[in-house]
Write an enzyme that holds these catalytic residues in place. Structure first.
Site, short mmCIF file in Angstrom:
data_model
loop_
_atom_site.label_atom_id
_atom_site.label_comp_id
_atom_site.label_asym_id
_atom_site.label_seq_id
_atom_site.Cartn_x
_atom_site.Cartn_y
_atom_site.Cartn_z
N GLU A 1 -78.14 -68.38 50.96
CA GLU A 1 -78.50 -67.55 52.11
C GLU A 1 -78.38 -66.08 51.72
OE1 GLU A 1 -74.70 -69.06 54.38
OE2 GLU A 1 -75.44 -67.29 55.39
N CYS B 1 -75.05 -71.83 55.82
CA CYS B 1 -74.17 -72.51 54.85
C CYS B 1 -74.46 -73.99 54.70
CB CYS B 1 -72.70 -72.35 55.27
SG CYS B 1 -72.16 -70.65 55.21
N HIS C 1 -66.37 -77.46 55.71
CA HIS C 1 -66.92 -76.15 55.36
C HIS C 1 -65.87 -75.12 55.78
CE1 HIS C 1 -69.16 -72.52 55.12
NE2 HIS C 1 -69.13 -72.32 56.42
P1 HMG Z 1 -60.38 -61.29 63.97
O1 HMG Z 1 -60.94 -61.40 65.33
O2 HMG Z 1 -60.19 -59.94 63.42
O3 HMG Z 1 -58.99 -62.04 63.91
O4 HMG Z 1 -61.28 -62.06 62.94
P2 HMG Z 1 -58.11 -62.71 65.06
O5 HMG Z 1 -57.57 -61.67 65.94
O6 HMG Z 1 -58.86 -63.87 65.69
O7 HMG Z 1 -56.92 -63.27 64.17
C1 HMG Z 1 -57.15 -64.30 63.27
C2 HMG Z 1 -55.94 -65.24 63.31
O8 HMG Z 1 -54.81 -64.54 62.78
C3 HMG Z 1 -55.53 -65.66 64.74
O9 HMG Z 1 -55.04 -66.96 64.65
C4 HMG Z 1 -54.37 -64.71 65.05
O10 HMG Z 1 -53.46 -65.22 66.02
C5 HMG Z 1 -53.71 -64.61 63.71
P3 HMG Z 1 -55.72 -68.15 65.54
O11 HMG Z 1 -55.57 -67.75 66.94
O12 HMG Z 1 -57.19 -68.14 65.10
O13 HMG Z 1 -54.97 -69.36 65.10
N1 HMG Z 1 -52.90 -63.40 63.51
C6 HMG Z 1 -51.72 -63.39 62.88
N2 HMG Z 1 -50.99 -64.37 62.32
C7 HMG Z 1 -49.80 -64.03 61.72
N3 HMG Z 1 -49.31 -62.75 61.71
C8 HMG Z 1 -50.00 -61.75 62.27
C9 HMG Z 1 -51.27 -62.04 62.88
N4 HMG Z 1 -52.21 -61.29 63.52
C10 HMG Z 1 -53.20 -62.14 63.88
N5 HMG Z 1 -49.52 -60.51 62.23
C11 HMG Z 1 -62.63 -63.95 62.34
C12 HMG Z 1 -61.23 -63.43 62.60
C13 HMG Z 1 -62.57 -65.27 61.60
C14 HMG Z 1 -63.36 -64.15 63.67
C15 HMG Z 1 -63.41 -62.90 61.48
O14 HMG Z 1 -62.82 -62.77 60.22
C16 HMG Z 1 -64.88 -63.20 61.30
O15 HMG Z 1 -65.70 -62.84 62.12
N6 HMG Z 1 -65.26 -63.86 60.16
C17 HMG Z 1 -66.64 -64.18 59.85
C18 HMG Z 1 -67.22 -65.30 60.71
C19 HMG Z 1 -66.58 -66.64 60.44
O16 HMG Z 1 -65.95 -66.84 59.43
N7 HMG Z 1 -66.84 -67.61 61.35
C20 HMG Z 1 -66.33 -68.95 61.18
C21 HMG Z 1 -67.20 -70.06 61.78
S1 HMG Z 1 -68.94 -69.81 61.47
C22 HMG Z 1 -69.24 -70.51 59.89
O17 HMG Z 1 -68.44 -71.21 59.38
C23 HMG Z 1 -70.54 -70.15 59.24
C24 HMG Z 1 -70.47 -69.09 58.16
O18 HMG Z 1 -69.90 -69.63 56.98
C25 HMG Z 1 -71.86 -68.54 57.88
C26 HMG Z 1 -73.00 -69.51 57.62
O19 HMG Z 1 -73.07 -70.64 58.07
O20 HMG Z 1 -73.90 -69.03 56.94
C27 HMG Z 1 -69.64 -67.91 58.55
#
Ligand code: HMG
Length: 376
Positions: free
Chosen positions: A79, A111, A223
């Site tokens: 991709e 993906c 994944h």
């Molecule tokens: P974010 O919103 O900045 O993070 O981004 P958050 O606030 O949701 O925190 C993440 C986790 O850390 C949470 O845990 C927090 O509680 C924890 P959860 O509630 O999820 O269990 N946390 C802490 N833990 C310990 N100590 C601390 C602390 N602070 C917070 N101090 C997000 C997170 C993954 C959304 C972001 O990185 C993102 O947008 N990533 C890219 C998109 C993505 O990976 N999506 C996943 C599903 S889609 C997919 O798999 C397809 C893809 O591969 C693409 C394709 O198919 O081509 C992406």
């Protein structure tokens, strides 16, 4: 007749950024990355590499001359394509010195395309069991500096040789589901994807629930756009695997980050490398997700003697022998990556390739890429 993966290989760039360095620069608690998201390191692509060199390194690690002579199709899933017309597999074909009566296609479905390619390859070999198909996936997961996705970036490639009577794993038919969703997309004019991260996690889990086979496996690979996605998925899965097994499933991703199409298969490699028990005759669950969106659940059965075709010591040493870079070098490399993909200007002499790399991008001439095999 059994059809499946005869051999599997992978490549991740030889440089990584520790998440402690990223957290410090982004003014975040490092535990958000290491505990919350589950990422310890991020693989960073160097200037002498691109999706072609990564795919070449992965393919070269598994193919011998007999395999090369039997391949009659290359399916290249990505991709992060480098060209709208020319398939990246054309460069792979030239650099691997393959015969000329070969079909080459590039496939895209976020993906998921690597899983789709694998299943198409299985059906193709079922019809023509004397043929072999090389399935490649290669991607650079780049969300941009200072974005929520930055901590989930990575890069890497997987190569799978699909054949009859496979020595590694028989692949079974999957169940799949599709729905148009706006969770993650990158229109052709954009350098980085538009992502609704929290929506994408919900879409992922919804798709998993739809194709959940309600079967229990010793290991289920997921994944993994970030390592703790496996933990989230395991919670909604009807037959969750145990905590110690999840640790094995996500171990390689923790060290690399998202490699998009190859991510599910990096999870399989993690299991093949780190499982304490023999996996012979064990059936492993595999959940593939591609934003946009499609989900497929399939399984594969590891074959007797698989350790003769999968060298776990080599896999582990590839990860362990990488070099750490500092934040400044990460910024330099990723700035270079984005500029190169936009300007299509590149001269190798600007950078020295890593000493262990076999394939390097030497030059780009009006968008045409020239590669070099180091041992040539
Ligand atoms: P974010 O919103 O900045 O993070 O981004 P958050 O606030 O949701 O925190 C993440 C986790 O850390 C949470 O845990 C927090 O509680 C924890 P959860 O509630 O999820 O269990 N946390 C802490 N833990 C310990 N100590 C601390 C602390 N602070 C917070 N101090 C997000 C997170 C993954 C959304 C972001 O990185 C993102 O947008 N990533 C890219 C998109 C993505 O990976 N999506 C996943 C599903 S889609 C997919 O798999 C397809 C893809 O591969 C693409 C394709 O198919 O081509 C992406």
């Amino acid at each position: 007749m059994k059809i499946g993966i005869d051999k599997i290989g992978f490549y991740v760039p030889r440089y990584f950024l520790d998440m402690t360095s990223l957290a410090k620069e982004r003014n975040q608690d490092v535990n958000k990355y290491k505990v919350g998201i589950g990422q310890h390191k991020m693989a960073v692509i160097s200037p002498s590499e691109d999706i072609v060199t990564m795919a070449l390194e992965a393919a070269n690690s598994i193919l011998d001359d007999t395999d090369k002579a039997a391949i009659d199709t290359i399916l290249f899933a990505t991709e992060t394509a480098i060209d709208y017309s020319k398939a990246a597999g054309n460069y792979v074909h030239r650099m691997l010195g393959l015969q000329h009566n070969i079909r080459i296609l590039e496939l895209k479905q976020a993906c998921y395309a690597a899983t789709g390619s694998l299943q198409l390859a299985i059906d193709y070999v079922r019809m023509q069991p004397d043929k072999k198909v090389l399935v490649l996936s290669s991607d650079v997961a780049w969300y941009g500096f200072n974005t929520p996705g930055e901590s989930t970036q990575g890069a890497g490639a997987i190569a799978m040789l699909v054949s009859a009577n496979p020595r590694l794993a028989e692949v079974h038919k999957g169940q799949f589901t599709t729905e148009e969703l706006p969770d993650f997309y990158r229109p052709s004019y954009q350098e980085v994807p538009t992502v609704d991260g929290h929506l994408s996690i919900r879409c992922y889990n919804d798709m998993l629930k739809r194709v959940d086979p309600n079967t229990s496996y010793l290991y289920t690979c997921f994944h993994m756009p970030f390592a703790n996605m496996a933990v989230k998925a395991n919670k909604v899965f009807s037959n969750p695997i145990s905590q110690d097994k999840i640790d094995v499933v996500k171990a390689f991703t923790q060290e690399v980050g998202n490699i998009y199409n190859g991510s599910l298969f990096l999870s399989l490699i993690s299991v093949l490398s780190l499982a304490k028990e023999s996996l012979e005759n064990e059936t492993i669950g595999m959940f593939s997700y591609g934003s946009g969106a499609i989900g497929e659940f399939f399984s594969l059965t590891i074959q007797e003697g698989y350790e003769h075709v999968f060298d776990k010591t080599k896999a582990l040493s590839h990860l362990d022998s990488r070099d750490e870079i500092n934040f400044k070098t990460y910024v330099e490399y990723m700035t270079f990556y984005k500029d190169k993909e936009v300007t299509h200007q590149y001269i190798a002499s600007d950078f020295k390739a890593h000493k262990d790399n076999q394939f390097v991008l030497e030059q780009m001439v009006q968008g045409h890429r020239i590669y070099k095999k180091v041992s040539d």
